[in-house]
Design a protein around this motif. Structure first.
Motif, PDB file in Angstrom:
ATOM      1  N   PRO A  20       0.830  -1.219   0.000  1.00  0.00           N
ATOM      2  CA  PRO A  20       0.000   0.000   0.000  1.00  0.00           C
ATOM      3  C   PRO A  20       0.860   1.263   0.000  1.00  0.00           C
ATOM      4  O   PRO A  20       1.832   1.365   0.750  1.00  0.00           O
ATOM      5  CB  PRO A  20      -0.793  -0.127   1.315  1.00  0.00           C
ATOM      6  N   GLY A  21       0.502   2.208  -0.869  1.00  0.00           N
ATOM      7  CA  GLY A  21       1.191   3.483  -0.917  1.00  0.00           C
ATOM      8  C   GLY A  21       2.580   3.436  -1.519  1.00  0.00           C
ATOM      9  O   GLY A  21       3.347   4.396  -1.362  1.00  0.00           O
ATOM     10  N   PHE A  22       2.894   2.353  -2.219  1.00  0.00           N
ATOM     11  CA  PHE A  22       4.235   2.236  -2.806  1.00  0.00           C
ATOM     12  C   PHE A  22       4.499   3.355  -3.807  1.00  0.00           C
ATOM     13  O   PHE A  22       3.691   3.623  -4.688  1.00  0.00           O
ATOM     14  CB  PHE A  22       4.379   0.877  -3.499  1.00  0.00           C
ATOM     15  N   ASP A  23       5.641   4.024  -3.663  1.00  0.00           N
ATOM     16  CA  ASP A  23       6.078   5.070  -4.580  1.00  0.00           C
ATOM     17  C   ASP A  23       7.525   4.770  -4.968  1.00  0.00           C
ATOM     18  O   ASP A  23       8.427   4.907  -4.141  1.00  0.00           O
ATOM     19  CB  ASP A  23       5.989   6.438  -3.910  1.00  0.00           C
ATOM     20  N   PRO A  24       7.765   4.345  -6.212  1.00  0.00           N
ATOM     21  CA  PRO A  24       9.126   3.962  -6.606  1.00  0.00           C
ATOM     22  C   PRO A  24      10.134   5.103  -6.522  1.00  0.00           C
ATOM     23  O   PRO A  24      11.337   4.871  -6.434  1.00  0.00           O
ATOM     24  CB  PRO A  24       8.955   3.488  -8.054  1.00  0.00           C
ATOM     25  N   GLN A  25       9.641   6.363  -6.544  1.00  0.00           N
ATOM     26  CA  GLN A  25      10.545   7.503  -6.451  1.00  0.00           C
ATOM     27  C   GLN A  25      11.052   7.712  -5.022  1.00  0.00           C
ATOM     28  O   GLN A  25      12.087   8.348  -4.814  1.00  0.00           O
ATOM     29  CB  GLN A  25       9.846   8.777  -6.944  1.00  0.00           C
ATOM     30  N   ARG A  26      10.313   7.179  -4.051  1.00  0.00           N
ATOM     31  CA  ARG A  26      10.683   7.405  -2.658  1.00  0.00           C
ATOM     32  C   ARG A  26      11.046   6.117  -1.912  1.00  0.00           C
ATOM     33  O   ARG A  26      11.603   6.175  -0.813  1.00  0.00           O
ATOM     34  CB  ARG A  26       9.539   8.112  -1.903  1.00  0.00           C
ATOM     35  N   PHE A  27      10.739   4.980  -2.500  1.00  0.00           N
ATOM     36  CA  PHE A  27      11.040   3.715  -1.819  1.00  0.00           C
ATOM     37  C   PHE A  27      12.554   3.517  -1.721  1.00  0.00           C
ATOM     38  O   PHE A  27      13.294   3.796  -2.665  1.00  0.00           O
ATOM     39  CB  PHE A  27      10.411   2.543  -2.577  1.00  0.00           C
ATOM     40  N   ASN A  28      13.000   3.017  -0.589  1.00  0.00           N
ATOM     41  CA  ASN A  28      14.433   2.833  -0.368  1.00  0.00           C
ATOM     42  C   ASN A  28      14.872   1.447  -0.852  1.00  0.00           C
ATOM     43  O   ASN A  28      14.920   0.477  -0.086  1.00  0.00           O
ATOM     44  CB  ASN A  28      14.775   3.010   1.113  1.00  0.00           C
ATOM     45  N   PHE A  29      15.229   1.353  -2.139  1.00  0.00           N
ATOM     46  CA  PHE A  29      15.690   0.091  -2.710  1.00  0.00           C
ATOM     47  C   PHE A  29      17.098  -0.270  -2.235  1.00  0.00           C
ATOM     48  O   PHE A  29      17.565  -1.384  -2.490  1.00  0.00           O
ATOM     49  CB  PHE A  29      15.678   0.168  -4.244  1.00  0.00           C
ATOM     50  N   ASP A  30      17.772   0.667  -1.578  1.00  0.00           N
ATOM     51  CA  ASP A  30      19.150   0.437  -1.153  1.00  0.00           C
ATOM     52  C   ASP A  30      19.263   0.040   0.310  1.00  0.00           C
ATOM     53  O   ASP A  30      20.370  -0.117   0.824  1.00  0.00           O
ATOM     54  CB  ASP A  30      19.991   1.683  -1.442  1.00  0.00           C
ATOM     55  N   SER A  62      15.728  11.786 -11.581  1.00  0.00           N
ATOM     56  CA  SER A  62      15.301  10.761 -10.623  1.00  0.00           C
ATOM     57  C   SER A  62      16.488   9.934 -10.136  1.00  0.00           C
ATOM     58  O   SER A  62      16.550   9.549  -8.971  1.00  0.00           O
ATOM     59  CB  SER A  62      14.246   9.846 -11.240  1.00  0.00           C
ATOM     60  N   VAL A  63      17.444   9.670 -11.029  1.00  0.00           N
ATOM     61  CA  VAL A  63      18.622   8.886 -10.648  1.00  0.00           C
ATOM     62  C   VAL A  63      19.467   9.653  -9.641  1.00  0.00           C
ATOM     63  O   VAL A  63      19.901   9.105  -8.616  1.00  0.00           O
ATOM     64  CB  VAL A  63      19.463   8.509 -11.889  1.00  0.00           C
ATOM     65  N   VAL A  64      19.715  10.934  -9.913  1.00  0.00           N
ATOM     66  CA  VAL A  64      20.541  11.744  -9.021  1.00  0.00           C
ATOM     67  C   VAL A  64      19.843  11.946  -7.674  1.00  0.00           C
ATOM     68  O   VAL A  64      20.464  11.855  -6.603  1.00  0.00           O
ATOM     69  CB  VAL A  64      20.871  13.104  -9.662  1.00  0.00           C
ATOM     70  N   THR A  65      18.527  12.192  -7.706  1.00  0.00           N
ATOM     71  CA  THR A  65      17.770  12.374  -6.461  1.00  0.00           C
ATOM     72  C   THR A  65      17.835  11.125  -5.601  1.00  0.00           C
ATOM     73  O   THR A  65      18.064  11.191  -4.386  1.00  0.00           O
ATOM     74  CB  THR A  65      16.303  12.723  -6.765  1.00  0.00           C
ATOM     75  N   GLN A  66      17.649   9.961  -6.234  1.00  0.00           N
ATOM     76  CA  GLN A  66      17.710   8.707  -5.493  1.00  0.00           C
ATOM     77  C   GLN A  66      19.103   8.471  -4.926  1.00  0.00           C
ATOM     78  O   GLN A  66      19.256   8.002  -3.793  1.00  0.00           O
ATOM     79  CB  GLN A  66      17.303   7.543  -6.393  1.00  0.00           C
ATOM     80  N   TYR A  67      20.117   8.807  -5.710  1.00  0.00           N
ATOM     81  CA  TYR A  67      21.497   8.617  -5.251  1.00  0.00           C
ATOM     82  C   TYR A  67      21.753   9.412  -3.968  1.00  0.00           C
ATOM     83  O   TYR A  67      22.332   8.893  -3.007  1.00  0.00           O
ATOM     84  CB  TYR A  67      22.480   9.042  -6.346  1.00  0.00           C
ATOM     85  N   LEU A  68      21.324  10.677  -3.957  1.00  0.00           N
ATOM     86  CA  LEU A  68      21.573  11.525  -2.798  1.00  0.00           C
ATOM     87  C   LEU A  68      20.695  11.146  -1.606  1.00  0.00           C
ATOM     88  O   LEU A  68      21.136  11.221  -0.447  1.00  0.00           O
ATOM     89  CB  LEU A  68      21.336  12.988  -3.172  1.00  0.00           C
ATOM     90  N   ARG A  69      19.463  10.717  -1.885  1.00  0.00           N
ATOM     91  CA  ARG A  69      18.516  10.432  -0.807  1.00  0.00           C
ATOM     92  C   ARG A  69      18.777   9.085  -0.142  1.00  0.00           C
ATOM     93  O   ARG A  69      18.729   8.977   1.097  1.00  0.00           O
ATOM     94  CB  ARG A  69      17.086  10.468  -1.354  1.00  0.00           C
ATOM     95  N   THR A  70      19.066   8.058  -0.945  1.00  0.00           N
ATOM     96  CA  THR A  70      19.185   6.717  -0.351  1.00  0.00           C
ATOM     97  C   THR A  70      20.457   5.965  -0.727  1.00  0.00           C
ATOM     98  O   THR A  70      21.031   5.276   0.115  1.00  0.00           O
ATOM     99  CB  THR A  70      17.974   5.838  -0.738  1.00  0.00           C
TER     100      THR A  70
END
Length: 219
Positions: free
Chosen positions: A48-58, A154-162
């Motif tokens: 529920p509420g899955f968001d691939p832009q914010r999910f921590n795949f790392d 999206s790649v750079v944002t994910q890199y910095l966030r997670t």
């Protein structure tokens, strides 16, 4: 003979997959299987509420290490497994699986394969591929945009966030757990794999020699 299980880890886009493939080639004529930790991501898109832009795949918890350890134990016991296949566009496992039979050597590759003590206990030998952060970011950017349909932002944002904080928390400590650290500081951001193969063959040579010695001692 019980399969020799070898772990290959390192940061995201450090070249560990290419290194693992070079290692497989150098271990010929031994029978070698490759298993990627990436295939063991969970079906997070169904949550529920899955968001691939914010999910921590790392995060380590993003992987199904329970299934992975269970299947590695089966391979060690000489049993065939049906490894999962993961779709990075839908963030779900495919209904198909991949049959993996026991072999002389099983190479397990991924960012968290040394982060889980249960998995670590299953390995006979482990390798950390150490690459500078700028090279890893460049390679990840090229891969995710070209192969996974991602935008640069999206790649750079994910890199910095997670990616970066999770690397420091979970992957980098594996350097102290590994039996061998391999430094990949070449200009490895090139998308042309053919240009990189010779350098990775050279990087894999010491590890291949160690593994061959281990195999010889078992025979």
């Amino acid at each position: 003979m019980t399969p020799l299980i070898v772990a290959v880890t390192g940061g995201s886009a450090s070249g560990k997959s290419t290194f693992a493939d070079a290692l497989r080639r150098q271990l010929t004529p031994n029978d070698v299987r490759l298993i990627g930790e990436d295939e063991y991501y969970g079906n997070h898109a169904d949550e529920p509420g899955f968001d691939p832009q914010r999910f921590n795949f790392d995060d380590v918890a993003a992987h199904d290490h329970a299934l992975m350890s269970e299947q590695l134990r089966k391979l060690k016991a000489g049993k065939t497994i049906h490894a999962p296949l993961y779709d990075f566009l839908t963030h779900k496992r495919l209904t198909q699986t991949r049959e993996v039979k026991p072999a002389d050597v099983i190479i397990v590759e991924g960012i968290h394969v040394l982060a889980d003590p249960i998995l670590r206990d299953l390995y006979d030998f482990s390798i950390f591929v150490d690459a500078p952060a700028d090279i890893r970011l460049a390679r990840r950017l090229l891969r995710d945009v070209r192969e996974r349909g991602r935008s640069v932002e999206s790649v750079v944002t994910q890199y910095l966030r997670t990616v970066r904080p999770m690397h420091l928390a979970h992957t980098e400590p594996g350097k102290n757990e590994a039996d061998l650290v391999v430094t990949n500081d070449a200009a490895a951001a090139s998308p042309e794999l053919e240009a990189l193969s010779p350098s990775f063959d050279r990087l894999a040579t010491p590890a291949a020699a160690r593994i061959k010695e281990m195999l010889a001692a078992r025979s």
